[in-house]
Structures are given as structure tokens and as C-alpha cells.
Scaffold this motif. Structure first.
Motif, PDB file in Angstrom:
ATOM      1  N   ASP A 228       1.501 -13.774  -1.139  1.00  0.00           N
ATOM      2  CA  ASP A 228       0.187 -14.154  -0.624  1.00  0.00           C
ATOM      3  C   ASP A 228       0.019 -15.675  -0.651  1.00  0.00           C
ATOM      4  N   ALA A 229       0.504 -16.298  -1.724  1.00  0.00           N
ATOM      5  CA  ALA A 229       0.407 -17.753  -1.829  1.00  0.00           C
ATOM      6  C   ALA A 229       1.256 -18.440  -0.762  1.00  0.00           C
ATOM      7  N   ARG A 230       2.316 -17.787  -0.368  1.00  0.00           N
ATOM      8  CA  ARG A 230       3.249 -18.388   0.588  1.00  0.00           C
ATOM      9  C   ARG A 230       2.855 -18.115   2.032  1.00  0.00           C
ATOM     10  N   PHE A 231       2.447 -16.890   2.318  1.00  0.00           N
ATOM     11  CA  PHE A 231       2.189 -16.484   3.700  1.00  0.00           C
ATOM     12  C   PHE A 231       0.710 -16.314   4.036  1.00  0.00           C
ATOM     13  N   GLY A 232      -0.146 -16.411   3.039  1.00  0.00           N
ATOM     14  CA  GLY A 232      -1.570 -16.271   3.285  1.00  0.00           C
ATOM     15  C   GLY A 232      -2.162 -15.096   2.528  1.00  0.00           C
ATOM     16  N   GLU A 233      -3.415 -15.222   2.169  1.00  0.00           N
ATOM     17  CA  GLU A 233      -4.118 -14.188   1.409  1.00  0.00           C
ATOM     18  C   GLU A 233      -4.037 -12.835   2.128  1.00  0.00           C
ATOM     19  N   GLY A 234      -3.711 -11.789   1.375  1.00  0.00           N
ATOM     20  CA  GLY A 234      -3.644 -10.445   1.941  1.00  0.00           C
ATOM     21  C   GLY A 234      -2.325 -10.118   2.614  1.00  0.00           C
ATOM     22  N   PHE A 235      -1.328 -11.007   2.492  1.00  0.00           N
ATOM     23  CA  PHE A 235      -0.064 -10.767   3.203  1.00  0.00           C
ATOM     24  C   PHE A 235       0.650  -9.525   2.672  1.00  0.00           C
ATOM     25  N   ALA A 236       0.667  -9.337   1.361  1.00  0.00           N
ATOM     26  CA  ALA A 236       1.326  -8.154   0.790  1.00  0.00           C
ATOM     27  C   ALA A 236       0.694  -6.874   1.329  1.00  0.00           C
ATOM     28  N   ASP A 237      -0.625  -6.884   1.461  1.00  0.00           N
ATOM     29  CA  ASP A 237      -1.311  -5.712   2.006  1.00  0.00           C
ATOM     30  C   ASP A 237      -0.924  -5.495   3.473  1.00  0.00           C
ATOM     31  N   ARG A 238      -0.755  -6.596   4.221  1.00  0.00           N
ATOM     32  CA  ARG A 238      -0.357  -6.490   5.621  1.00  0.00           C
ATOM     33  C   ARG A 238       1.057  -5.925   5.752  1.00  0.00           C
ATOM     34  N   VAL A 239       1.943  -6.347   4.849  1.00  0.00           N
ATOM     35  CA  VAL A 239       3.307  -5.808   4.856  1.00  0.00           C
ATOM     36  C   VAL A 239       3.267  -4.309   4.569  1.00  0.00           C
ATOM     37  N   GLN A 240       2.492  -3.923   3.565  1.00  0.00           N
ATOM     38  CA  GLN A 240       2.371  -2.504   3.245  1.00  0.00           C
ATOM     39  C   GLN A 240       1.847  -1.716   4.443  1.00  0.00           C
ATOM     40  N   ALA A 241       0.816  -2.247   5.091  1.00  0.00           N
ATOM     41  CA  ALA A 241       0.219  -1.555   6.241  1.00  0.00           C
ATOM     42  C   ALA A 241       1.231  -1.413   7.374  1.00  0.00           C
ATOM     43  N   ALA A 242       2.046  -2.450   7.590  1.00  0.00           N
ATOM     44  CA  ALA A 242       3.055  -2.396   8.652  1.00  0.00           C
ATOM     45  C   ALA A 242       4.106  -1.337   8.358  1.00  0.00           C
TER      46      ALA A 242
END
Length: 282
Positions: A228-242
């Protein structure tokens, strides 16, 4: 001053947006098959996430964990044990998804037809004294769980129960070695055997399933805690959703899985417990 600060912010944002998400997977098949399987997955994730995504093949199960620990990859398709190892090595890392089949994964014990061993619902004690090969040393389905059940059912270590014990390196190789008679008996991921059976692979003619383990949790997608710190807030959640939204039959067949469901690190506590019992965690 304002313009300079704004420019720096814009450049920083551009640099962050240009970063590449690297992911890997345990090498449960040969490298050529892995690259074929996961290059298409990288393209899918790239389209879904809007960042460049690159698959990084590795040579061994420990190498997959090392790449994750060293931040050479930020996301990985691990087995149960390698996932545990990776999360212990990287504080904040977490499991985010697993295959529909993974909460109830099983291992097949297979035997060369010349052994005379037949399929059974009971653990095949008749294997005693034969030669036996596991898969990779840190494979959940190819080593951890089969060794656990061998010890539980026989009261002996594999090296005591069998005349010779080896490690093939991956599930496909286990199937080939048992089919050829190089090893009389072996243990492998059930999905690899079932796919070989569906594909009409010649190996299944001389290597048959003789027993299957009770179910256990296995493969999982694990992500580093700093994405999240590297790619933007909520990125881990976006990866999971994808990953959860992946429904292309060809992509799913590359795992092979019917689909993906949410996972949490706690789901794999039974694997960690067995690994500690067998002294396979540092």
C-alpha cells in the motif's frame, strides 16, 4: 516554492505509478510450464490493477520464499508451507486468497503398477520396504503432509519405513519417476495427477493412485504488507479483488482451480503446527 513542491509531488506520483509489481510462484512444474502458465496471469493482473506486472520464475521452493523475503517479488502463489515460511519471514505479509479447492486439498500416494499395490481407503502398510519419493523438500502436498501421515500411520520415520527415500523436486517429476519404475511409490499434489489423467498422459498407465490423505489447507496468494505504501492506499485490497474476480477458464486452468476465494493467514495455522512438529521451520 509552491510550484516546485507541486512538481516534486507530481514526479513522485508518476514514479510510484510506474513501479512494477513482481510476483512469483512455487515451481511445482518445470520452468517452461510455469512461464507459460503465469505470463498470462501477469497480463490479467496488469489490466486489472493498472500497473505493470511481471512474473518472476524461480528454481526452487526455498528460492520463492527468499525472493519474497528480499522484496524481489511482492506477491506470490505459495503452497501451504512456503506461505507460512514467507509470512514468518516478512512482518505484515498476509494471505489474501486461495483456490476454491485449497481449504480441502489432498495428496495422492501413487505406486508403479509392477508393485502390485491396489487402491485402498486404508493407509497402504504394504508399502513397507519399498522405495519412495517425495516431491520438493518444502512442498506441502509433496512432502509435509505425506510425511505427517506416514509417521502417524506407521509410527516410523519415512527413512525407517521405506528401503530408500528421495525428493524428486516437483510433482510432475514424481509422477514421471514412479511411472518409469525409478521409484516404486511416491506422493504428489492430486491436481497434477488428475490433470495428467484428463490429458491422457502416458504416465497414468503405469502409476496409479493407491491412497489419498485426509484434506488440509494448501495453496494461497500471499502479499507483502508494504504494497500500500508503494502502490497506493488500498492496493492490497485491489490485488485481492482482482484475484477473486479471475473467471477466465484458461487462466484458472493454469493453476488449475475452479476459482478463488478469500483467505486469511490464520487459515493455515494447521500447516504451521505440522511443520513445527516435523521441525521444518527455523
Amino acid at each position: 516554492m509552491f510550484q516546485t513542491a507541486t512538481l516534486i509531488a507530481l514526479l513522485s506520483g508518476t514514479a510510484a505509478g510506474a513501479q512494477t509489481l513482481y510476483f512469483s510462484a512455487i515451481p511445482d512444474e518445470d520452468e517452461t510450464a510455469l512461464v507459460t502458465r503465469f505470463s498470462a496471469v501477469a497480463e490479467y493482473l496488469e489490466g486489472a490493477l493498472g500497473v505493470e506486472v511481471e512474473f518472476v520464475p524461480v528454481k526452487s521452493y526455498p528460492a520463492a520464499v527468499t525472493a519474497f523475503r528480499n522484496d524481489q517479488v511482492q506477491l506470490a502463489w505459495f503452497g501451504g508451507l512456503t506461505g507460512v515460511q514467507a509470512r514468518l519471514a516478512v512482518p505484515g505479509a498476509k494471505a489474501i486468497a486461495q483456490g476454491v479447492e485449497d481449504p480441502t486439498f489432498i495428496t495422492y500416494f501413487i505406486a508403479n503398477t509392477d508393485t502390485g499395490l491396489e487402491p485402498s481407503d486404508e493407509f497402504p502398510q504394504e508399502m513397507e520396504g519399498m522405495t519412495f519419493t517425495f516431491g520438493a523438500r518444502t512442498s506441502t502436498s509433496g512432502r509435509l503432509m505425506p510425511e505427517f501421515h506416514i509417521r502417524q500411520e506407521t509410527g516410523s520415520a519415512p527413512e525407517e519405513f521405506f528401503s530408500r527415500v528421495g525428493y524428486s523436486g516437483d510433482h510432475s517429476q514424481t509422477l514421471r519417476l514412479v511411472a518409469s519404475g525409478a521409484w516404486q511409490v511416491g506422493a504428489l499434489n492430486y491436481a497434477v495427477y488428475d490433470k495428467a489423467l484428463a490429458d491422457g498422459a502416458p504416465e497414468v498407465e503405469t502409476a496409479q493412485v493407491i491412497w489419498q490423505t485426509p484434506p488440509y489447507p494448501d495453496y494461497n496468494w500471499t502479499i507483502r504488507g508494504d504494497v500500500d505504501a508503494r502502490f497506493g492506499e488500498g492496493f492490497a485490497d485491489r490485488v485481492q479483488a482482482a484475484i477473486l474476480a479471475m473467471d477466465d477458464p484458461d487462466l484458472l486452468a493454469s493453476f488449475p482451480r475452479d476459482g478463488f476465494i478469500p483467505a486469511a493467514s490464520e487459515d493455515f495455522q494447521p500447516i504451521e503446527d505440522v511443520a513445527r512438529e516435523l521441525d521444518l521451520l527455523e
